[in-house]
Design an enzyme around this catalytic site. Structure first.
Site, PDB file in Angstrom:
ATOM      1  N   CYS A   1       8.359 -23.714  14.226  1.00  0.00           N
ATOM      2  CA  CYS A   1       8.220 -24.890  13.949  1.00  0.00           C
ATOM      3  C   CYS A   1       9.573 -25.921  13.760  1.00  0.00           C
ATOM      4  O   CYS A   1      10.160 -26.063  13.513  1.00  0.00           O
ATOM      5  CB  CYS A   1       8.011 -25.023  12.926  1.00  0.00           C
ATOM      6  SG  CYS A   1       8.662 -24.676  11.528  1.00  0.00           S
TER       7      CYS A   1
ATOM      8  N   HIS B   1      22.819 -13.232  19.059  1.00  0.00           N
ATOM      9  CA  HIS B   1      22.428 -14.465  17.977  1.00  0.00           C
ATOM     10  C   HIS B   1      20.567 -14.122  18.357  1.00  0.00           C
ATOM     11  O   HIS B   1      20.232 -14.547  16.974  1.00  0.00           O
ATOM     12  CB  HIS B   1      22.022 -15.463  19.395  1.00  0.00           C
ATOM     13  CG  HIS B   1      20.826 -16.792  19.224  1.00  0.00           C
ATOM     14  ND1 HIS B   1      21.570 -17.590  18.070  1.00  0.00           N
ATOM     15  CD2 HIS B   1      19.881 -16.862  19.203  1.00  0.00           C
ATOM     16  CE1 HIS B   1      20.364 -18.825  18.171  1.00  0.00           C
ATOM     17  NE2 HIS B   1      19.651 -18.429  18.822  1.00  0.00           N
TER      18      HIS B   1
ATOM     19  N   GLU C   1      14.674 -15.836   4.333  1.00  0.00           N
ATOM     20  CA  GLU C   1      13.435 -16.097   5.137  1.00  0.00           C
ATOM     21  C   GLU C   1      12.532 -14.771   6.197  1.00  0.00           C
ATOM     22  O   GLU C   1      13.678 -14.402   6.981  1.00  0.00           O
ATOM     23  CB  GLU C   1      12.360 -17.559   5.369  1.00  0.00           C
ATOM     24  CG  GLU C   1      13.314 -17.528   6.803  1.00  0.00           C
ATOM     25  CD  GLU C   1      11.748 -18.230   7.548  1.00  0.00           C
ATOM     26  OE1 GLU C   1      10.552 -17.200   7.569  1.00  0.00           O
ATOM     27  OE2 GLU C   1      12.136 -18.285   9.053  1.00  0.00           O
TER      28      GLU C   1
END
Lengths: 276, 406
Positions: free
Chosen positions: B50, B92, B107
């Site tokens: 998302c 990255h 998270e």
């Protein structure tokens, strides 16, 4: 005392001492670095220490062909087993990490004290059924009262931390205030019950002894009875104050200290318990 | 071969763009296969969550124009993609998999998403030795980061700190009753944090009874008139006050009476109103805990400091692992050339040996052994210098061209 052949339990118990020390250091490092991730390996080490200590205790028993609760060294090793298993159980079920941390310190001290004694000829201090019941039940009582003591101090510290509103890091190693209170109440009640049962077992044992044994004048018996009274006061006070507050904590600490004293004097001053 | 990462995330594109570019998790493998075909890149992994849509490729040439074409064809827009190449792409991905690039730093959900995206591409045959190695390493790094640090543990929002504090006092928030004084937006926000943590019983007191009733209805709780607050205070374990009022709404006397009726069971007051709604003297009572907005904000500041410390620790792990990976990746091509060169020599030897017809089995064995020794001796020096030389990559390219190694 004459030196004996190497005791096969010594390597296991030595390893267990190292595990306890490593676990304790990991807990301290976790708290210092504010990193709760250190607590999991610390707990795993305590599981290893528990397994090693239990195996050591079994070897001690099988080497002598009897329950390994007949000498000072065996008492200390058995105490380490009881304290570590109860603490680990409460850590896993209630998140009471601080207990495992306290157990790591207690087991380290117990085993470090027991190891030098294991190299010597064991001195039987127990004989008879009631005498063994007395010791086993007292060990349980000591473990429960130790948990109650740690919980009580933790409860007081948590209250202070919450009031100061500063560093709440302590909560990372303990469950909620109310959970600590419930653990405290139940362990104190259980400890007191076992203490009472231990005293009764000792009474039955003493009754079977000849009157010349002089148990009524044994200083340790009087100190133990006094400790029982202090525990009774702690239980009554706890029931009245819902096991909260500074006065209750102070009495609870005094109760544990007095029980600890009765336990230690047997080894520190052997003449103190001359009846045995 | 270059490893590159292209994409958009919550920082570079609004949700309107991200939702247009997003792909369902179940279709990631199929889309990766289409992307591979369209861009001509030998290796492709598509990650779609998302908060981000990212494409990782291992390719010899520039695939960006064809990638943009793909999005235009599939989703009807040419997004402004960020682009990271080589070592930056490695860093990255490691940061993404470790949750350091997430909206909520630290998270762990993203780790599972990265793993599933990689496996989908792998199952669809879109990965090779470059992306396999990269993603396997990224998953390892993320696990290492999560097991060595925990930035996600530290809340920095006032409402979640308040709910977290309540969890430190009560055994289970599901068994507590929360009284909210004031039905404004701030109170609603705090209530949400408590509902998320399991509080089920609510009381709402407000100056306007209609608003209190409305909020109570939405929470499945009960409404109280503000002037009846003192009589019901003992029913609440947690009290959140956020009402504009001259002077305290809850005095020490109110709290003392409530605490007495609760037989010393703890009470937690969260006063997020300015001016304050709860008399500061309430905090002097035993088993009553009062936190005002300054107290909560100072905990938030402390948590932020701790979080930053943890993030720095995570970044250090990522950087160290990225350096290791980059150093190892430089040898990929060299190792490839070494394997191909050896197999070329072996196949030539085998062909020549196959031509020898008039040998007894013993003679054949002897000749085969001699040929293997010759091949090994001939290759020993070039392979050793390829492996240890300072310009291995240049030498590997030269050997590739010299022997026409595909």
């Amino acid at each position: 005392m004459p030196e004996l052949a190497p005791n096969p339990a010594i390597p296991l118990l030595s390893l267990s001492v190292l595990c306890c020390l490593a676990s304790l250091l990991l807990y301290v490092a976790g708290i210092r670095n504010e990193d709760p991730r250190a607590f999991r390996p610390a707990r795993s080490l305590m599981f290893v220490a528990f397994g090693l200590t239990l195996a050591g205790l079994v070897i001690l028993g099988s080497a002598r062909g009897q329950i390994p609760l007949t000498s000072a060294a065996e008492f200390l090793v058995a105490m380490a087993v009881v304290v570590s298993i109860v603490s680990l159980a409460l850590d896993l079920t209630r998140g009471m990490r601080v207990l495992t941390m306290a157990a790591a310190a207690a087991c380290f001290l117990n085993l470090a004290a027991a190891l030098p004694l294991l190299g010597r000829t064991p001195e039987d201090t127990l004989a008879g059924f009631w005498s063994r019941v007395h010791v086993v039940v007292f060990l349980g009582s000591f473990a429960a009262l130790e948990i109650s003591f740690v919980s009580s101090v933790t409860h007081l510290l948590l209250q202070r931390y919450l009031k100061r509103k500063e560093d709440l890091w302590l909560f990372e190693v303990v469950p909620s205030l109310e959970t600590v209170r419930v653990i405290n109440a139940s362990s104190l009640a259980l400890g007191f019950l076992l203490f009472t049962a231990g005293l009764l077992a000792a009474y039955f044992y003493a009754r079977s002894a000849p009157p010349s044994a002089g148990w009524r004048t044994d200083p340790k018996i009087w100190v133990t009875t006094l400790s029982w009274l202090v525990c009774l006061v702690a239980v009554l006070l706890g029931a009245r104050s819902a096991f909260r507050g500074r006065v209750f904590t102070a009495v609870n600490i005094a109760a544990f200290a007095s029980v600890l004293l009765t336990f230690l004097v047997t080894f520190l001053a052997p003449g103190f318990h001359r009846f045995v | 071969m270059r490893i590159e990462a292209f994409g958009v995330n919550h920082r570079t594109a609004p949700v309107q763009v991200r939702e247009k570019l997003a792909f369902e998790e179940a279709s990631l493998g199929r889309v990766a296969a289409r992307l591979r075909e369209h861009t001509g890149a030998p290796e492709v992994v598509l990650l779609s969550t998302c908060n981000r849509v990212e494409v990782y490729v291992a390719a010899d040439d520039d695939v960006e124009p064809r990638l943009l074409d793909f999005f235009l064809k599939e989703r009807g827009l040419r997004p402004a993609l960020y682009r990271h190449a080589d070592s930056e792409a490695v860093r990255h991905l490691f940061r993404v998999a470790s949750g350091l690039d997430s909206m909520v730093v630290g998270e762990t959900q993203i780790l599972g998403q990265v793993k599933r995206a990689y496996l989908a591409a792998k199952d669809a045959g879109c990965t090779g030795k470059y992306l396999n190695k990269l993603f396997q390493c990224a998953l390892y790094v993320a696990k290492s980061v999560h097991s060595n640090s925990s930035p996600g543990l530290y809340s920095v929002s006032v409402s979640s700190i308040a709910a977290g504090l309540a969890e430190k006092i009560f055994r289970s928030l599901a068994e507590t009753t929360l009284l909210v004084v004031g039905a404004g937006e701030t109170g609603q926000f705090t209530l949400d944090a408590f509902r998320e943590r399991g509080v089920r019983r609510f009381l709402v007191a407000n100056r306007t009874p209609e608003r209190a009733a409305e909020l109570a209805r939405s929470l499945g709780g009960a409404a109280l008139p503000l002037d009846a607050l003192a009589d019901h205070l003992h029913e609440a374990d947690i009290v959140v006050t956020c009402i504009t009022h001259d002077g305290p709404v809850i005095t020490r006397g109110h709290a003392e009476a409530a605490s007495r009726r609760r037989r010393g069971a703890p009470m937690f007051f969260i006063d997020i109103a300015v001016p304050r709604n709860v008399d500061p003297a309430v905090d002097l009572l035993e088993d009553v805990y009062l936190y005002n907005i300054d107290d909560l904000e100072s905990i938030a500041a402390e948590n932020l400091r701790r979080r930053e410390k943890q993030v720095a620790r995570c970044e250090a792990i990522v950087e160290q692992e990225a350096r290791k990976f980059i150093a190892g990746a430089a040898m990929f091509d060299v190792q490839d050339v070494m394997v191909k060169l050896r197999s070329l020599f072996d196949s030539v030897a085998q062909q020549e040996l196959a031509g020898l017809k008039d040998l007894s089995p013993e003679q054949r064995q002897e000749v085969e052994r001699a040929v293997r020794r010759i091949v090994a001796k001939l290759l020993h020096r070039p392979l050793a210098s390829l492996q240890n030389g300072s310009e291995s990559q240049v030498a590997a390219d030269f050997i590739r061209r010299l022997f026409d190694l595909k």
